[in-house]
Design a protein around this motif. Structure first.
Motif, short mmCIF file in Angstrom:
data_model
loop_
_atom_site.label_atom_id
_atom_site.label_comp_id
_atom_site.label_asym_id
_atom_site.label_seq_id
_atom_site.Cartn_x
_atom_site.Cartn_y
_atom_site.Cartn_z
N ASP A 66 13.03 -2.59 -24.11
CA ASP A 66 14.26 -3.24 -23.70
C ASP A 66 14.70 -4.17 -24.55
N SER A 67 14.24 -4.95 -25.29
CA SER A 67 14.63 -5.93 -25.90
C SER A 67 14.22 -6.00 -27.37
N LEU A 68 14.61 -6.46 -28.42
CA LEU A 68 14.29 -6.49 -29.82
C LEU A 68 13.02 -7.41 -29.99
N THR A 69 13.07 -8.64 -29.41
CA THR A 69 11.73 -9.35 -29.52
C THR A 69 10.53 -8.74 -29.06
N GLU A 70 10.56 -7.69 -28.11
CA GLU A 70 9.39 -6.94 -27.73
C GLU A 70 8.79 -6.01 -28.84
N LEU A 71 9.87 -5.79 -29.77
CA LEU A 71 9.20 -5.11 -31.10
C LEU A 71 8.01 -5.74 -32.04
N VAL A 72 8.25 -7.32 -31.92
CA VAL A 72 7.73 -8.04 -32.79
C VAL A 72 6.15 -7.46 -33.02
N ASP A 73 5.30 -7.47 -31.76
CA ASP A 73 3.82 -7.05 -31.85
C ASP A 73 3.81 -5.49 -32.37
N PRO A 74 4.40 -4.50 -31.83
CA PRO A 74 4.18 -3.30 -32.49
C PRO A 74 4.39 -2.92 -33.79
#
Length: 208
Positions: A66-74
């Protein structure tokens, strides 16, 4: 779309699309939200499939956020392990997880459940917009550091509630004229829209 059988199949990593081949000669990594995951469309009609077929490339689509920052880990784990030649960072619902707070404020203002003045709301808007812009700058640097050899392209959709200027250099901005049709859920973009956006991304990728 009522006559089309739409199935969602997931690879061993839990993402929509084929099983990735890390040994492929050309690899494309897609990372984003519901637009790139292709909600309401068959797999062959979505942006990652169109672009991967154009370049005869293998691809991995880590989109379900849902948010760009959630992509940091993956990105740091699955993405780095895949080691792509091209990286498309796609549209998500928000820039950062805390943007849900601004959406909550605006929704409850409309429903009369919050008592916030215009000046306070303007301050909140400006603060969120500046934060979003700063996060985009930081995120761009983070991604380029993670994938130094990859051709990185951002796909950005300006939001009604979160309009802000950004300084990302290598980007495609979704505009109203690109939105031609809707998918089966009547919310997400349809097949023709995916084709248009995919072509814009291909043109941007080929600039390098």
């Amino acid at each position: 779309w009522d006559t089309v059988d739409i199935q969602y199949t997931w690879n061993s990593l839990g993402y929509r699309g084929p099983e990735p081949d890390k040994t492929a000669k050309k690899k494309i990594l897609f990372a984003g939200g519901s637009l790139l995951i292709g909600c309401g469309l068959p797999l062959e009609g979505i942006i990652p499939e169109i672009i991967a077929n154009h370049y005869n490339a293998d691809y991995l689509n880590i989109s379900d956020y849902d948010s760009l920052t959630e992509l940091v880990d993956p990105l740091q784990t699955v993405g780095v392990d895949y080691d792509p030649d091209i990286l498309v960072i796609g549209d998500t619902r928000f820039i950062a997880e805390n943007n849900w707070l601004m959406a909550y404020i605006k929704t409850n203002l409309k429903r009369g459940r919050l008592d916030i003045g215009k000046q306070e709301l303007q301050f909140f808007n400006e603060t969120f917009n500046k934060t979003n812009n700063d996060i985009l700058k930081i995120f761009e640097g983070y991604v380029n550091q993670l994938f130094p050899k990859a051709n990185v392209v951002f796909l950005i959709a300006p939001r009604k509630n979160f309009k802000f200027e950004n300084d990302i250099k290598n980007k495609v901005t979704i505009t109203r004229d690109m939105m031609i049709d809707l998918s089966r859920d009547n919310i997400h973009p349809g097949f023709k829209t995916h084709q248009v956006i995919a072509q814009k991304l291909i043109e941007k990728i080929d600039e390098k």
